[in-house]
Write a protein that holds these residues in place. Structure first.
Motif, PDB file in Angstrom:
ATOM      1  N   ASN A   1       9.952   5.229   8.075  1.00 27.95           N
ATOM      2  CA  ASN A   1       9.730   3.774   8.053  1.00 27.95           C
ATOM      3  C   ASN A   1       8.332   3.384   8.541  1.00 27.95           C
ATOM      4  O   ASN A   1       8.022   2.199   8.666  1.00 27.95           O
ATOM      5  CB  ASN A   1      10.798   3.063   8.883  1.00 27.95           C
ATOM      6  CG  ASN A   1      10.863   3.601  10.305  1.00 27.95           C
ATOM      7  OD1 ASN A   1      10.063   4.452  10.685  1.00 27.95           O
ATOM      8  ND2 ASN A   1      11.840   3.115  11.065  1.00 27.95           N
ATOM      9  N   GLU A   2       7.499   4.354   8.838  1.00 24.63           N
ATOM     10  CA  GLU A   2       6.140   4.044   9.291  1.00 24.63           C
ATOM     11  C   GLU A   2       5.239   3.680   8.120  1.00 24.63           C
ATOM     12  O   GLU A   2       5.319   4.292   7.055  1.00 24.63           O
ATOM     13  CB  GLU A   2       5.534   5.262  10.016  1.00 24.63           C
ATOM     14  CG  GLU A   2       6.005   5.430  11.439  1.00 24.63           C
ATOM     15  CD  GLU A   2       5.301   6.610  12.109  1.00 24.63           C
ATOM     16  OE1 GLU A   2       4.148   6.890  11.740  1.00 24.63           O
ATOM     17  OE2 GLU A   2       5.929   7.241  12.984  1.00 24.63           O
ATOM     18  N   GLU A   3       4.394   2.695   8.337  1.00 25.91           N
ATOM     19  CA  GLU A   3       3.387   2.326   7.332  1.00 25.91           C
ATOM     20  C   GLU A   3       2.266   3.373   7.339  1.00 25.91           C
ATOM     21  O   GLU A   3       1.873   3.878   8.374  1.00 25.91           O
ATOM     22  CB  GLU A   3       2.803   0.947   7.654  1.00 25.91           C
ATOM     23  CG  GLU A   3       3.729  -0.214   7.314  1.00 25.91           C
ATOM     24  CD  GLU A   3       3.910  -0.409   5.824  1.00 25.91           C
ATOM     25  OE1 GLU A   3       2.940  -0.172   5.085  1.00 25.91           O
ATOM     26  OE2 GLU A   3       5.027  -0.770   5.403  1.00 25.91           O
ATOM     27  N   VAL A   4       1.742   3.672   6.128  1.00 23.60           N
ATOM     28  CA  VAL A   4       0.665   4.661   6.002  1.00 23.60           C
ATOM     29  C   VAL A   4      -0.653   3.925   5.780  1.00 23.60           C
ATOM     30  O   VAL A   4      -0.735   3.030   4.924  1.00 23.60           O
ATOM     31  CB  VAL A   4       0.955   5.635   4.837  1.00 23.60           C
ATOM     32  CG1 VAL A   4      -0.182   6.637   4.697  1.00 23.60           C
ATOM     33  CG2 VAL A   4       2.280   6.342   5.057  1.00 23.60           C
ATOM     34  N   ASP A   5      -1.652   4.311   6.540  1.00 27.45           N
ATOM     35  CA  ASP A   5      -2.989   3.724   6.380  1.00 27.45           C
ATOM     36  C   ASP A   5      -3.540   4.091   5.001  1.00 27.45           C
ATOM     37  O   ASP A   5      -3.597   5.266   4.635  1.00 27.45           O
ATOM     38  CB  ASP A   5      -3.903   4.264   7.481  1.00 27.45           C
ATOM     39  CG  ASP A   5      -5.300   3.621   7.406  1.00 27.45           C
ATOM     40  OD1 ASP A   5      -5.492   2.707   6.578  1.00 27.45           O
ATOM     41  OD2 ASP A   5      -6.179   4.056   8.175  1.00 27.45           O
ATOM     42  N   ARG A   6      -3.933   3.085   4.228  1.00 22.69           N
ATOM     43  CA  ARG A   6      -4.426   3.327   2.867  1.00 22.69           C
ATOM     44  C   ARG A   6      -5.632   4.268   2.847  1.00 22.69           C
ATOM     45  O   ARG A   6      -5.871   4.966   1.883  1.00 22.69           O
ATOM     46  CB  ARG A   6      -4.824   1.996   2.203  1.00 22.69           C
ATOM     47  CG  ARG A   6      -3.707   0.992   2.022  1.00 22.69           C
ATOM     48  CD  ARG A   6      -2.663   1.451   1.033  1.00 22.69           C
ATOM     49  NE  ARG A   6      -3.217   1.737  -0.280  1.00 22.69           N
ATOM     50  CZ  ARG A   6      -2.530   2.310  -1.274  1.00 22.69           C
ATOM     51  NH1 ARG A   6      -1.280   2.665  -1.074  1.00 22.69           N
ATOM     52  NH2 ARG A   6      -3.087   2.535  -2.449  1.00 22.69           N
TER      53      ARG A   6
ATOM     54  N   ARG B   1       5.643  12.015  11.669  1.00 27.58           N
ATOM     55  CA  ARG B   1       5.642  10.679  11.052  1.00 27.58           C
ATOM     56  C   ARG B   1       7.057  10.342  10.550  1.00 27.58           C
ATOM     57  O   ARG B   1       7.713  11.158   9.916  1.00 27.58           O
ATOM     58  CB  ARG B   1       4.642  10.658   9.871  1.00 27.58           C
ATOM     59  CG  ARG B   1       4.551   9.320   9.151  1.00 27.58           C
ATOM     60  CD  ARG B   1       3.324   9.279   8.244  1.00 27.58           C
ATOM     61  NE  ARG B   1       3.298  10.389   7.313  1.00 27.58           N
ATOM     62  CZ  ARG B   1       3.829  10.338   6.077  1.00 27.58           C
ATOM     63  NH1 ARG B   1       4.391   9.231   5.651  1.00 27.58           N
ATOM     64  NH2 ARG B   1       3.760  11.388   5.279  1.00 27.58           N
TER      65      ARG B   1
ATOM     66  N   HIS C   1       5.291   9.756  -0.265  1.00 27.05           N
ATOM     67  CA  HIS C   1       6.665   9.396  -0.655  1.00 27.05           C
ATOM     68  C   HIS C   1       7.593  10.602  -0.535  1.00 27.05           C
ATOM     69  O   HIS C   1       7.165  11.742  -0.720  1.00 27.05           O
ATOM     70  CB  HIS C   1       6.683   8.873  -2.093  1.00 27.05           C
ATOM     71  CG  HIS C   1       5.737   7.732  -2.333  1.00 27.05           C
ATOM     72  ND1 HIS C   1       5.979   6.461  -1.888  1.00 27.05           N
ATOM     73  CD2 HIS C   1       4.532   7.690  -2.965  1.00 27.05           C
ATOM     74  CE1 HIS C   1       4.977   5.667  -2.225  1.00 27.05           C
ATOM     75  NE2 HIS C   1       4.080   6.394  -2.884  1.00 27.05           N
TER      76      HIS C   1
END
Length: 1567
Positions: free
Chosen positions: A1360-1365, A1357, A1190
């Protein structure tokens, strides 16, 4: 349903904490919180809340507010639970509301005011109920005798009076104003005695008209409710008098009665101190004779009545204030004397007509009979009947005690006091002020009612003036500020005296003399003291015109301290102290016990240093030549004493008191930056003695009256219709988008629509000589005007053929609101610009200054800021614009911090002018040679002027004649030949780009020729300006001329303006415009003084524009004493007051600092705040923060080893878990590659700041791989600064503390550009009502820190990119974070190991030259000094360079990693050995690359680190002082500005922490 419970026995038992502190554990386990969660808590879903139950309110009121032994804490808890917002007010209805319901609301409102949080928006949510509620309050204050309801207790009456006072002091709120004004209007005169009413109406015919109109309107209509309201305040006074006069002289007295009496007087004083409430109330108050009856009451004579007596003196002062209640105009001393004569002569006429016994009194002149003694002599022998007849004749008392006037007193004691008090000679307020000593004495310094201690809770009232919205006159305005500034300075002086004298440990020897067991850096024992000169008073004065004394001391101290004493400058203030201790030798000083009895302090007097005496007894003058070196350790100082104080002391000596001036045995000095109070007080007093001429368009506004928009440019009669915006616009499209509400007209073809532009605003009426006949006609004319702008492009005249002659251009694309602010600043009048964080306030200010400079070249602009830092930022941007630097001047210290080689101080500018003069004369010489003119024409500015007139101009005119003759030639070759052959200055411009004439048309050729001549003319214009510098021979005269004549833009801090006002006025300083930056951070009086730095011209102030730029939603001016800050409202800036009054503001609405997500944390506080386009476009904002999931996150920090916040000294809060967590995250960021200069660590308390520095020092400060962050400081100190990444520690775990001030929250949230990580106790802060908007957003994200350890800085990065859990590493607590950092660190070490050179490759470094031992020592000494100030203001680039240098040196050695012991989770025996081991490891830290990761160090050991100095206080006073002195080198301690929470206990604690840095732990490296 009534809840039954037992009061918890632990609620307030035995705790040493502040009684007004509510802890989270108490809240969560408390019955109040349980009820809140059932009935009104916002956290409980609405459908789960139980329905409204009036019995709950009854039960809470009886058990928690009325009868509870700790009712203040219970009220705090109720207020914190949002009891008022969610339950009391939404369910209030006058028909059903009980006494408990009403009093609960009153209690909650009073608590909110005590906590200084917003109240009235709650009532504005249901405004229709407020009038009935207010009436309910009034009826409860004065219940009818027949009413059957429950009557208020004394505590409840006090609460109601306090509530009423809050209402009357909030007249800017329409709800309050509408209700309050009905109680103080002209109709309240219906309660006056008939004869007194007739007398008042006879004196003011205008009131009689209104009175008759009122009578006519109400004729024959009975309105008992209206009549009750009109008599309300009189009946309230009667009730108070009954309670007051029932107080006995000696028997027991309930404290609640005294509190009620004090609060009532405070209420009456506040009504008298505001013109709208005073105008008619003053007459009613006089008719009730409250002042006289209170003066002869028993309470004044009792010990408990000391504060009551002081409040009575304030009331007496305001009832006799020098103002006309009718017009509101200030009355002069002469007018006040005439009013006094009128009263006395009417009394003499009454005596002459009615009483033959008083014939002598009636025929005497006024001066013989108007003293208290003379009046007592004449009236003392009269009986009650005679006195009553006189008073009745004067309409002071009724003839008989019949209803409704039966409450009057007619006894002889009262009547005698009434006649004497009313007719005694008044003392001039100005005379009293001029006879007041400016230095505080021991009587004031330790008077808790006047200078309260730091533990002021806000529960009681004080005998202090208040700074609210309005003031009676300018004299009243200055006087209140004078008194408060003096008392705030006194509070700081008290802290310094207590610190210095307690360090000296005065003891009584066996023979009764004084011996000193300790020593202090800032104080010395006096060897001898003698008054050497007392000169005669000036004519008309009683005080000596000058008193001088010699003070001798022995400087047997360290060299650097000796130099500090020898460097005392002229006008430095010192204090002379007498101690007569009673404690025997060896007694320890206890800081928690009262100060005066322990040290035996008797007298304190101030003095001003004239200078040190040389061997011949002459004062050593300050000058350029070095001071003479005096032999030995004995030094004597010549000082000026306060003449007023000396006269008072000599009068006391004649009355039998001791001689103060034979008893002094300590002299104390203060830090120079904190010691300017006397100069500021003298400035204010001087202003009060001169006729303050404020511009007429500002006068009423400053006092808080009239139309708030009257000074706005749109209302000014001289509003300018045409404005030259110079280089403000970047292009024509920028111009069109800047005025969305206007039609843009431009006749120029598209190709020519390029800046600069001149704009004509067609909605501004043209100025006419004849005034419109009436306002309606004027309004019609304005409405008929078209809302359009005519744009006129023009071309800058070329200034010469060189590239450097091209003017500098603005490159900022201003937003429409910024343009409105610039337009308003260019217009005459008052402009208020509210600039939220990151909205370009400084850019707007600089553009306004530039436009004024070009549009009004003959006007001068004064720039005033709060801090040197802001002034330097402003100046650096001004230098980048098209402003000739010869017109810039920077006054005061601090210009050395400008990041430029140019010197803008007075003497720096003089040197610049002299250097520039020589350069220009060289050019003249070159011109002379190019023209083949003989003679010495370039010798002086004067000869150069003659040369220009007779040689240059003549040749130019000849060339113009020739060029004009061929203007119409058909062949271009004809006029080209004239230009190329006849132009006289071709040789002079040989060094310009050639050919000189490169153009196509005749006009273009002529423009080139004219631009060359402009260049030459400019040389001679400058030389003509510099001619005065040839005539003036001394640097002082030249600098004065520069200030008064040459400079067009003069910058200074508000403090410098206050200190130097008299000097500037005497020089004839003049200016037309004022621009103030950081206006919301400047004290009211320090904002006002810059308006009056010039003498009026023909009775008028020449000020034309006043631009104030600030943000009242951020932190206010720093006031150290909580009582002055809260009770007197001294922290309110003039900017904030004007905003509260409703003065129109320009609110900047585009921020370009922070990511949009971070901005959302604070933008709710502003009317409108959007992002500028670059926030969405630039890569740094589009890319996310490397290593973090974040861009902002609130991280919950639980107790560490069962401990959360600690408070080793009052208000010195620390939290070890948060400190360790914050430092661990900082280390993690550095290991990922974040630059140290882009990270700042902030905290909300000084104690935590020092603890974090200690932790960094031990963990990583000396590690070249990590080092120190850019800043470690408090939120308050960091206002006005920013950084890319901010880590914040909120510290508190028991109570929210001063972060509850939303302004502090806004500052904290708005410092970060790209990343914000907040560490705190989430459960505490998320429930705080004031902080909810921000914490709602923060708590939407996980409260556990989420990391991406596989990334490095910078990352590609996007946000707005999704982060792999799978990649996310979630940190549960501080210990886990420390372990993770340890692992990352070791991994980094392994990577570095592979990159380092092998042993064989290092042989080339084997025989490098070595530094000598002396050089090494010198280097170490310098480093040690640097190490003491990790929070240095060194530019980041320099600091980064140092880091790189050190890292390179370390890498040059063979890699041998120091083994790191990971102590996380290991159970080691605690003891002294651990502490020694840690200390040893810290000392080795500078030489090793390894970081010490001892996170789980025990609490006992940490306390050793944080409080070493406290232990040493008891064991060795001398050593303690030495350590404190090392701590004093820290820059923050010299600024004279502490945070809002600062106070005596905290200052002492801060000193202790500074000692810790220099004793318990090795000093950090400023990497």
């Amino acid at each position: 349903m009534k809840q039954k419970r037992k009061h918890p026995s632990t609620e307030d038992g035995g705790s040493k904490q502040n009684p007004h502190t509510v802890t989270v554990s108490q809240i969560s386990a408390d019955i109040i919180w349980q009820l809140a969660s059932q009935y009104w808590s916002p956290e409980t879903p609405v459908d789960e809340l139980l329905p409204y139950n009036g019995n709950i309110i009854e039960d809470i009121y009886c058990r928690e507010i009325l009868d509870h032994r700790s009712s203040t804490r219970r009220i705090m808890m109720l207020e914190f639970s949002q009891y008022l917002e969610k339950y009391l007010w939404p369910n209030y209805k006058r028909e059903t509301a009980t006494h408990a319901h009403l009093m609960s609301i009153v209690a909650m409102v009073n608590e909110k005011f005590r906590e200084r949080v917003e109240v009235w928006p709650i009532f504005e949510s249901k405004p229709e109920e407020y009038p009935a509620f207010f009436r309910h309050v009034l009826e409860t204050c004065l219940p009818a005798e027949t009413s059957k309801g429950r009557h208020a207790t004394m505590r409840e009456k006090t609460a109601l009076i306090v509530f009423l006072n809050h209402c009357f002091n909030s007249m800017e709120i329409e709800l309050c104003r509408e209700q309050a004004k009905r109680l103080v209007s002209l109709s309240m005169w219906s309660c006056l005695q008939p004869k007194r009413l007739e007398q008042e109406l006879r004196e003011v015919p205008e009131w009689r008209k209104f009175w008759r109109r009122l009578q006519k309107k109400e004729k024959g209509v009975q309105m008992p409710e209206v009549a009750w309201e009109r008599h309300f305040l009189q009946n309230l006074i009667i009730q108070f008098l009954n309670i007051l006069e029932a107080i006995p002289l000696e028997t027991d007295l309930a404290p609640s009665v005294v509190t009620y009496c004090e609060r009532f007087l405070e209420f009456v004083v506040d009504l008298e101190a505001l013109l709208p409430t005073r105008r008619f109330f003053n007459t009613v108050l006089d008719d009730t004779h409250l002042l006289v009856r209170a003066q002869i009451c028993n309470l004044v004579q009792r010990e408990e009545g000391k504060l009551f007596g002081q409040l009575l003196d304030m009331l007496k002062f305001y009832t006799r204030f020098e103002i006309s209640d009718v017009t509101g105009d200030s009355l002069t001393d002469h007018q006040m004397t005439q009013l006094h004569y009128k009263k006395i002569t009417s009394l003499q006429r009454a005596a002459f007509a009615k009483f033959p016994d008083l014939r002598l009194f009636a025929l005497s002149n006024v001066a013989n009979v108007d003293t208290r003694e003379a009046l007592h002599r004449h009236f003392g022998a009269l009986d009650a009947k005679a006195l009553k007849e006189i008073a009745s004749f004067l309409n002071l008392v009724p003839d008989t005690l019949e209803p409704p006037f039966q409450w009057h007193r007619l006894d002889d004691e009262f009547l005698k006091e009434l006649l004497i008090t009313r007719h005694e000679r008044r003392c001039s307020q100005l005379e009293a002020l001029n006879e007041m000593p400016l230095y505080p004495t021991e009587d004031i310094i330790w008077d808790e009612n006047v200078v309260p201690s730091e533990y002021f809770s806000g529960d009681g009232c004080l005998a202090l003036p208040k700074l609210n919205l309005q003031f009676l006159t300018l004299h009243d305005y200055l006087l209140r500020n004078f008194n408060l500034f003096r008392l705030e300075s006194t509070y700081e002086i008290r802290q310094d005296i207590e610190d210095a004298v307690s360090r000296m440990l005065p003891w009584q020897s066996e023979d009764g003399d004084v011996i000193f067991g300790g020593w202090a850096r800032m104080a010395l024992p006096i060897a001898s003291f003698a008054v050497v000169e007392v000169t005669k008073p000036h004519i008309g004065e009683r005080k000596p015109s000058r008193v001088r004394a010699d003070v001798s001391v022995t400087l047997s101290v360290r060299k650097e301290i000796k130099e500090e004493w020898e460097n005392l400058r002229k006008h430095d203030v010192c204090f002379l102290i007498t101690v007569q201790p009673t404690k025997p030798y060896g007694t320890k000083y206890n800081p928690r016990e009262p100060f005066i009895p322990q040290v035996g302090l008797v007298y304190v007097r101030g003095c001003e240093v004239e200078g040190m005496l040389d061997a011949n007894g002459r004062v050593i003058e300050d000058g350029p030549e070095p001071r003479p070196q005096l032999p030995g350790e004995q030094r004597t100082y010549r000082v000026w004493l306060d003449s007023n104080q000396y006269r008072l002391d000599m009068d006391s000596l004649q009355d039998g008191s001791d001689d103060v001036y034979e008893s002094f045995n300590i002299i104390m000095r203060r830090k120079p930056k904190e010691n300017n109070f006397k100069a500021v007080l003298e400035t204010i007093r001087h202003l009060m003695n001169t006729e303050c001429v404020v511009p007429p368009w500002l006068h009423d506004l400053l006092l808080g009256y009239g139309d708030p928009g009257a000074a706005h440019y749109s209302q000014m009669p001289n509003q300018e219709r045409s404005l030259d915006f110079n280089d403000t616009f970047l292009n024509f499209d920028h111009l069109k988008s800047s005025f969305p509400g206007y039609e843009i007209k431009c006749d120029a073809p598209m190709a020519q629509r390029i800046p600069p532009f001149r704009l004509i605003f067609e909605d501004v009426p043209e100025q006419r000589d004849d005034e419109p006949e009436d306002e309606e006609e004027d309004a019609k004319m304005k409405n008929a005007l078209e809302k359009a702008i005519v744009v006129q492009p023009y071309v800058f005249e070329s200034r010469g053929p060189y590239v450097a002659n091209k003017p500098k251009q603005n490159s900022v694309r201003f937003t429409p609101t910024q343009l409105e602010a610039i337009r308003a600043g260019m217009q005459p009048g008052l402009t208020l610009v509210v600039g939220p964080p990151g909205t370009g306030k400084t850019d707007v200010a600089v553009q306004i200054i530039s436009n004024l400079y070009h549009n009004h070249p003959n006007q001068r602009t004064l720039i005033v800021t709060h801090s040197n830092q802001a002034l330097n930022q402003l100046f650096e941007k001004i230098m980048a614009l098209d402003i000739d630097e010869r017109h810039l001047l920077r006054l005061g210290h601090g210009e050395e911090a400008l990041e430029t080689e140019k010197d803008f101080s007075r003497y720096g500018r003089v040197n610049y002018v002299l250097t520039q003069r020589l350069q220009l004369l060289k050019k003249v010489q070159k011109l002379q040679e190019s023209l083949n003119v003989l003679g010495d024409n370039a010798y002086t500015c004067e000869t150069a002027g003659y040369f220009y007139l007779y040689n240059v101009v003549a040749r130019w005119e000849k060339f113009l004649t020739q060029a004009t003759a061929v203007a119409d030639a058909t062949e271009p070759a004809t006029w080209r030949a004239v230009f190329e052959k006849e132009f006289p200055f071709t040789r002079f411009f040989a060094d310009a780009s050639q050919p000189l004439f490169k153009a196509k048309t005749y006009d273009e050729y002529m423009e080139i020729a004219k631009s060359c001549f402009r260049y030459i003319t400019h040389i001679f214009t400058e030389l003509e300006e510099f001619r005065a510098f040839e005539l003036l021979r001394t640097g002082l005269d030249r600098s004065k001329y520069l200030l008064v004549k040459e400079a067009k833009i003069i910058a200074m801090t508000c403090t410098h303006a206050a200190l130097k006002r008299k000097e500037l006025v005497n020089l004839g300083f003049r200016y037309d415009n004022i621009l103030m930056e950081e206006s919301a951070q400047i004290l009211e009086i320090e904002t006002f003084i810059p308006l009056l730095l010039q003498n009026p011209l023909d009775g008028y102030n020449r000020l034309k524009r006043w631009i104030m730029i600030g943000d009242h939603h951020q932190l206010p001016p720093v006031i150290k004493n909580m009582a002055f800050q809260k009770y007197s409202n001294m922290e309110q800036s003039l900017f904030t007051r004007l905003v509260r009054l409703g003065v129109p503001t320009v609110d900047l609405d585009g921020q370009g600092r922070a990511r949009s997500s971070i901005c959302s944390l604070y933008k709710w506080r502003y009317k409108k705040l959007d992002d500028l386009t670059h926030i969405l476009e630039r890569n740094e904002y589009r890319q996310t923060n490397a290593g973090f999931v974040h861009d902002y996150q609130l991280i919950n920090v639980e107790d560490f080893n069962g401990v959360g916040e600690t408070e080793p000294n009052p208000f010195f809060y620390q939290n070890l878990a948060e400190a360790e967590y914050v430092v661990a995250v900082y280390m993690y960021m550095r290991l990922l590659g974040y630059p140290a200069e882009k990270i700042s660590i902030l905290t909300t308390y000084n104690g935590q700041k020092h603890l974090i520095r200690d932790v960094i020092n031990v963990r990583c400060g000396n590690n070249p791989l990590i080092g120190w962050p850019y800043k470690v400081t408090t939120v308050d100190k960091y206002q006005g600064q920013q950084n890319d990444y901010i880590l914040i520690s909120l510290v508190r775990t028991k109570a929210v503390g001063h972060l509850r001030d939303v302004r502090r929250l806004v500052v904290a949230m708005s410092r970060a550009r790209l990343g914000l990580y907040i560490f705190g106790r989430v459960s505490l802060f998320k429930n705080c009502f004031e902080l909810q908007q921000t914490f709602k957003l923060l708590t939407q994200r996980p409260q556990r820190l989420q990391l991406l350890p596989d990334e490095t800085y910078p990352t590609e990065r996007l946000t707005n990119e999704e982060v792999d859990r799978q990649r996310i590493y979630e940190v549960n607590n501080m210990t886990q974070m420390a372990e993770h950092v340890y692992e990352v660190y070791m991994k980094r070490m392994e990577e570095l190991k592979d990159k380092l050179p092998a042993e064989g490759d290092l042989q080339m470094y084997a025989n490098l030259p070595q530094e000598s031992a002396e050089e090494v020592e010198d280097t170490q000494t310098i480093e040690e000094v640097t190490n003491e100030t990790p929070e240095s203001d060194e530019p980041p680039k320099k600091r980064a360079a140092k880091e790189t240098s050190k890292a390179t040196k370390a890498a040059a050695a063979a890699f041998k990693p120091t083994p790191i012991v990971n102590e996380i989770g290991e159970d080691e025996p605690e003891g002294q050995d651990d502490a020694e081991a840690e200390s040893h490891a810290a000392q080795k830290g500078a030489a090793s690359i390894a970081v010490q990761m001892e996170v789980e160090s025990n609490i006992a050991q940490t306390e050793v680190e944080s409080n070493v100095a406290q232990t040493e206080v008891e064991s060795n006073a001398g050593q303690m002082e030495a350590e404190s002195n090392a701590g004093q080198t820290e820059p923050e301690s010299n600024t004279g500005q502490a945070e809002a929470e600062s106070n005596a206990g905290q200052m002492e604690a801060e000193s202790n922490a500074a000692k810790t840095e220099n004793s318990a732990i090795e000093a950090p490296t400023a990497d």
